[in-house]
Each structure stands twice: as C-alpha cells, then as structure tokens.
Design a protein around this motif. Sequence first.
Motif, PDB file in Angstrom:
ATOM      1  N   HIS A   1      18.767  44.497  50.844  1.00 15.28           N
ATOM      2  CA  HIS A   1      20.109  44.395  50.255  1.00 15.28           C
ATOM      3  C   HIS A   1      20.735  43.037  50.552  1.00 15.28           C
ATOM      4  CE1 HIS A   1      23.599  46.953  48.735  1.00 15.28           C
ATOM      5  NE2 HIS A   1      24.126  45.743  48.918  1.00 15.28           N
ATOM      6  N   THR A   2      20.425  42.054  49.694  1.00 16.12           N
ATOM      7  CA  THR A   2      21.057  40.740  49.810  1.00 16.12           C
ATOM      8  C   THR A   2      21.606  40.328  48.447  1.00 16.12           C
ATOM      9  OG1 THR A   2      19.160  39.301  49.268  1.00 16.12           O
ATOM     10  CG2 THR A   2      19.306  40.143  51.535  1.00 16.12           C
ATOM     11  N   HIS A   3      22.664  39.518  48.474  1.00 11.75           N
ATOM     12  CA  HIS A   3      23.380  39.151  47.253  1.00 11.75           C
ATOM     13  C   HIS A   3      23.156  37.695  46.878  1.00 11.75           C
ATOM     14  CE1 HIS A   3      25.915  42.779  46.720  1.00 11.75           C
ATOM     15  NE2 HIS A   3      25.758  42.894  48.031  1.00 11.75           N
ATOM     16  N   ALA A   4      22.947  37.466  45.589  1.00 10.07           N
ATOM     17  CA  ALA A   4      23.040  36.112  45.035  1.00 10.07           C
ATOM     18  C   ALA A   4      24.518  35.805  44.843  1.00 10.07           C
ATOM     19  CB  ALA A   4      22.301  36.025  43.711  1.00 10.07           C
ATOM     20  N   GLU A   5      24.998  34.741  45.440  1.00 19.22           N
ATOM     21  CA  GLU A   5      26.424  34.443  45.444  1.00 19.22           C
ATOM     22  C   GLU A   5      26.809  33.265  44.550  1.00 19.22           C
ATOM     23  OE1 GLU A   5      28.959  35.964  46.965  1.00 19.22           O
ATOM     24  OE2 GLU A   5      27.778  37.527  47.941  1.00 19.22           O
ATOM     25  N   VAL A   6      25.906  32.306  44.412  1.00 20.21           N
ATOM     26  CA  VAL A   6      26.228  31.077  43.689  1.00 20.21           C
ATOM     27  C   VAL A   6      25.114  30.773  42.702  1.00 20.21           C
ATOM     28  CG1 VAL A   6      26.687  28.605  43.882  1.00 20.21           C
ATOM     29  CG2 VAL A   6      27.513  30.170  45.663  1.00 20.21           C
ATOM     30  N   SER A   7      25.470  30.575  41.439  1.00 19.82           N
ATOM     31  CA  SER A   7      24.488  30.194  40.429  1.00 19.82           C
ATOM     32  C   SER A   7      24.356  28.675  40.375  1.00 19.82           C
ATOM     33  CB  SER A   7      24.913  30.715  39.051  1.00 19.82           C
ATOM     34  OG  SER A   7      24.049  30.210  38.049  1.00 19.82           O
ATOM     35  N   CYS A   8      23.116  28.215  40.304  1.00 19.27           N
ATOM     36  CA  CYS A   8      22.868  26.796  40.074  1.00 19.27           C
ATOM     37  C   CYS A   8      22.548  26.530  38.602  1.00 19.27           C
ATOM     38  CB  CYS A   8      21.719  26.315  40.965  1.00 19.27           C
ATOM     39  SG  CYS A   8      22.125  26.333  42.722  1.00 19.27           S
ATOM     40  N   TRP A   9      22.521  27.587  37.801  1.00 15.58           N
ATOM     41  CA  TRP A   9      22.285  27.441  36.364  1.00 15.58           C
ATOM     42  C   TRP A   9      23.591  27.386  35.588  1.00 15.58           C
ATOM     43  CZ3 TRP A   9      17.713  30.993  34.413  1.00 15.58           C
ATOM     44  CH2 TRP A   9      16.541  30.658  35.105  1.00 15.58           C
ATOM     45  N   ASN A  10      24.522  28.274  35.943  1.00 17.35           N
ATOM     46  CA  ASN A  10      25.786  28.362  35.214  1.00 17.35           C
ATOM     47  C   ASN A  10      26.864  27.516  35.877  1.00 17.35           C
ATOM     48  OD1 ASN A  10      24.718  30.178  33.407  1.00 17.35           O
ATOM     49  ND2 ASN A  10      25.634  31.987  34.366  1.00 17.35           N
ATOM     50  N   PRO A  11      27.792  26.971  35.126  1.00 16.89           N
ATOM     51  CA  PRO A  11      28.950  26.301  35.735  1.00 16.89           C
ATOM     52  C   PRO A  11      29.805  27.312  36.481  1.00 16.89           C
ATOM     53  CG  PRO A  11      29.275  26.569  33.369  1.00 16.89           C
ATOM     54  CD  PRO A  11      27.863  26.966  33.639  1.00 16.89           C
ATOM     55  N   PHE A  12      30.542  26.835  37.452  1.00 19.70           N
ATOM     56  CA  PHE A  12      31.379  27.710  38.263  1.00 19.70           C
ATOM     57  C   PHE A  12      32.399  28.440  37.396  1.00 19.70           C
ATOM     58  CE2 PHE A  12      35.307  28.238  40.877  1.00 19.70           C
ATOM     59  CZ  PHE A  12      34.811  29.215  41.727  1.00 19.70           C
ATOM     60  N   ASP A  13      32.516  29.730  37.599  1.00 15.87           N
ATOM     61  CA  ASP A  13      33.459  30.574  36.862  1.00 15.87           C
ATOM     62  C   ASP A  13      34.482  31.114  37.857  1.00 15.87           C
ATOM     63  OD1 ASP A  13      34.820  32.273  35.185  1.00 15.87           O
ATOM     64  OD2 ASP A  13      33.192  33.732  34.987  1.00 15.87           O
ATOM     65  N   ASN A  14      35.712  30.598  37.802  1.00 17.17           N
ATOM     66  CA  ASN A  14      36.716  31.025  38.776  1.00 17.17           C
ATOM     67  C   ASN A  14      37.536  32.216  38.291  1.00 17.17           C
ATOM     68  OD1 ASN A  14      38.356  29.868  36.852  1.00 17.17           O
ATOM     69  ND2 ASN A  14      39.406  28.458  38.243  1.00 17.17           N
ATOM     70  N   TYR A  15      37.169  32.781  37.140  1.00 15.73           N
ATOM     71  CA  TYR A  15      37.900  33.959  36.651  1.00 15.73           C
ATOM     72  C   TYR A  15      37.681  35.120  37.622  1.00 15.73           C
ATOM     73  CZ  TYR A  15      39.630  37.589  33.542  1.00 15.73           C
ATOM     74  OH  TYR A  15      40.344  38.642  32.998  1.00 15.73           O
ATOM     75  N   GLY A  16      38.773  35.754  38.038  1.00 13.00           N
ATOM     76  CA  GLY A  16      38.670  36.875  38.965  1.00 13.00           C
ATOM     77  C   GLY A  16      38.359  36.474  40.390  1.00 13.00           C
ATOM     78  N   GLU A  17      38.621  35.196  40.705  1.00 13.67           N
ATOM     79  CA  GLU A  17      38.286  34.713  42.047  1.00 13.67           C
ATOM     80  C   GLU A  17      39.086  35.428  43.130  1.00 13.67           C
ATOM     81  OE1 GLU A  17      37.446  30.397  44.214  1.00 13.67           O
ATOM     82  OE2 GLU A  17      38.707  30.506  42.433  1.00 13.67           O
ATOM     83  N   GLU A  18      40.189  36.069  42.744  1.00 15.25           N
ATOM     84  CA  GLU A  18      40.980  36.799  43.739  1.00 15.25           C
ATOM     85  C   GLU A  18      40.178  37.926  44.391  1.00 15.25           C
ATOM     86  OE1 GLU A  18      42.230  38.446  39.623  1.00 15.25           O
ATOM     87  OE2 GLU A  18      41.670  36.516  40.524  1.00 15.25           O
ATOM     88  N   TYR A  19      39.188  38.457  43.684  1.00 22.83           N
ATOM     89  CA  TYR A  19      38.322  39.479  44.288  1.00 22.83           C
ATOM     90  C   TYR A  19      37.487  38.876  45.412  1.00 22.83           C
ATOM     91  CZ  TYR A  19      39.463  42.690  40.479  1.00 22.83           C
ATOM     92  OH  TYR A  19      40.132  43.515  39.604  1.00 22.83           O
ATOM     93  N   ASP A  20      37.027  37.648  45.229  1.00 29.20           N
ATOM     94  CA  ASP A  20      36.267  36.974  46.280  1.00 29.20           C
ATOM     95  C   ASP A  20      37.123  36.724  47.514  1.00 29.20           C
ATOM     96  OD1 ASP A  20      34.080  36.904  44.599  1.00 29.20           O
ATOM     97  OD2 ASP A  20      34.437  34.838  43.944  1.00 29.20           O
ATOM     98  N   ARG A  21      38.355  36.265  47.284  1.00 32.16           N
ATOM     99  CA  ARG A  21      39.219  35.962  48.424  1.00 32.16           C
ATOM    100  C   ARG A  21      39.559  37.231  49.207  1.00 32.16           C
ATOM    101  NH1 ARG A  21      37.725  32.104  46.335  1.00 32.16           N
ATOM    102  NH2 ARG A  21      36.181  32.624  47.921  1.00 32.16           N
ATOM    103  N   ALA A  22      39.787  38.331  48.488  1.00 35.08           N
ATOM    104  CA  ALA A  22      40.075  39.600  49.167  1.00 35.08           C
ATOM    105  C   ALA A  22      38.862  40.066  49.961  1.00 35.08           C
ATOM    106  CB  ALA A  22      40.498  40.657  48.155  1.00 35.08           C
ATOM    107  N   ALA A  23      37.661  39.904  49.395  1.00 34.93           N
ATOM    108  CA  ALA A  23      36.442  40.291  50.098  1.00 34.93           C
ATOM    109  C   ALA A  23      36.217  39.413  51.322  1.00 34.93           C
ATOM    110  CB  ALA A  23      35.243  40.213  49.157  1.00 34.93           C
ATOM    111  N   ASP A  24      36.500  38.123  51.200  1.00 34.97           N
ATOM    112  CA  ASP A  24      36.378  37.224  52.347  1.00 34.97           C
ATOM    113  C   ASP A  24      37.247  37.705  53.502  1.00 34.97           C
ATOM    114  OD1 ASP A  24      34.729  35.659  50.795  1.00 34.97           O
ATOM    115  OD2 ASP A  24      36.244  34.135  50.355  1.00 34.97           O
ATOM    116  N   LYS A  25      38.470  38.104  53.170  1.00 35.72           N
ATOM    117  CA  LYS A  25      39.395  38.573  54.199  1.00 35.72           C
ATOM    118  C   LYS A  25      38.916  39.885  54.809  1.00 35.72           C
ATOM    119  CE  LYS A  25      44.302  39.639  54.936  1.00 35.72           C
ATOM    120  NZ  LYS A  25      45.642  39.722  54.302  1.00 35.72           N
ATOM    121  N   TYR A  26      38.436  40.783  53.960  1.00 34.13           N
ATOM    122  CA  TYR A  26      37.988  42.099  54.428  1.00 34.13           C
ATOM    123  C   TYR A  26      36.786  41.969  55.354  1.00 34.13           C
ATOM    124  CZ  TYR A  26      36.125  46.877  54.241  1.00 34.13           C
ATOM    125  OH  TYR A  26      35.640  48.128  54.570  1.00 34.13           O
TER     126      TYR A  26
END
Length: 287
Positions: A12-37
């Motif tokens: 169970h490991t996650h791919a977090e950053v794509s090197c193929w697609n440009p960065f997509d910051n839509y919904g980034e608030e979910y990432d920040r909440a997860a970082d805090k949690y």
Amino acid sequence: MDHANLIAIDVHTHAEVSCWNPFDNYGEEYDRAADKYFRNARRPTIAETIAYYRERKIGLVMFTVDSESNLGRRRIPNEEIAQAANENSDMMVCFASIDPHKGKMGAREAERLIKEHGVKGFKFHPTVQGYHPYDRMAWPIYEVINAHKMPTIFHTGHSGIGSGMRCGGGLRLEYSNPIHLDDVAIDFPDMQIVMAHPSFPWQDEALSVATHKPNVWIDLSGWSPKYFPKQLVQYANTLLKDRILFGSDYPLITPDRWMKDFEDAGFKPEVMPGILKGNAVRLLGFA
C-alpha cells in the motif's frame, strides 16, 4: 518480482506526484488537510519512492486514486506508474485506479491496462470516489478484474482525506464501511479483495467479512501498529494469519516507522514473516 531478495513487500503505497502531467492545484485544500491530519507534508515523485524502497530492499505495490468524477481532480496516469513498475519489476508492482463512475468505459480501460501495460491489480477508495462498493455501476470494471483473477484494494474505515475540512470536504465515511464489500465478495469470487487499513470504527465488521469470505484479506496500512485494535492483532495471530498484509500508506507513514512499531505490537513471531512478505507473495501470484 525477485521476492527472495526482499525483506518485505509493502502492498500500500501512493503515487503522489506526476512527472508526465503538469501540476494540477485544483482541490489542493484536500492535500493540505491531509498533511495536517497525518503531520506529514512530504510528496515524493514516483522515482524518489522507488529509490527509497530499493535502498531498504522492500518491494512495493504503488497506485494512484482516480476520483475525477467526485473531486474533479486530474489523476496521475496509471500508465506512468505501470511504466515505472515495468522498469523496476524486480521489486515493484503497479495497481491501477479507475473511477467506478466510468462504468463500461472504465472496464475497457481496465482491460487495456492489464493486457498492454502489465497492471497486476486495482485500487478503489469509496469515500473519495463517492460510491458504495456494491453499486452496480462498478460491476463492469469488477467483471474485468474477476475474469483476470486479479486482486483489488479497497479503502475501508475512517478517511484522513477530508478530515478537519468544513463538512469533511463533502466526503462520506459511510461509503467505506467494510460490510459493503460482502456483496462484492459473493458476486466476484475470483477477485481477491483487500480491505485497506484498520477499519475504524468498523473493525469488527471487517474481521467478520474476512473470516466469512475466503477471498477477502486485510492490509495493515495507515496506522502505526502500536495503535492497532486488540481484536485485529488477535485475528492476525490466528484465524486470518494467512490473509493479513504489511502496508504502510507511504508517504503518509514510512515503512521504517511501521516495521519498528510492528516488532512490539503483539504479533506472534511465527506469523510475522507471512505478514511482512509471504502472504503478499501469494496474493500477487508469485507463489
């Protein structure tokens, strides 16, 4: 996978950053909440994760989560993860993620990923993807997986994604009650179902389903083992010892921390090798 030369397999490991697609910051608030949690803001690239695991001689299963319909976020391409797995096949396996709302088109993608890209399994996250696992809209995708006798990982229990956000980010925890997988296990007996995480607050439901249905497994990701419910450790030591799997949830929890805490969490010495590697070798079809 050259599992004989690995000390463990993290399913169970996650791919977090794509090197193929440009960065997509839509919904980034979910990432920040997860970082805090999770108290962890580290988001490595796929290559960085592979290097981390190779240094430790730990095999890994990696996936993204396709939640494009529910969250509107562009997914990391399954093909990107599959290419990395094919280039590191001695120690890495790719599981694909397909939004179940994609129905028959999703089934076509699943077939293509298996045949053309060597994908070895699939990952679903009912809370983030916004569906009940038994919803028949997902049946076309499940049918492909079942036909190829492949494993799937389903998120179960509480979700760190959305935790602390207003209205939990609109994500419904109830979707991830493990009892919902009972119907799936019946209708797709050749699909091995892995219930991810200690399934708080439904741990007993998870243990019941896994005990009753022999095609259901449990991975121990997302928590430090020192916080595992006592009944989970009890079943891992007895009735379910052959279907319990090591998973970390990297990068949210590191295998270093997980394995250190595992030593003192009450697991019997004779079941620990199976949890760390042997059971995963069977699940992934390498034995």
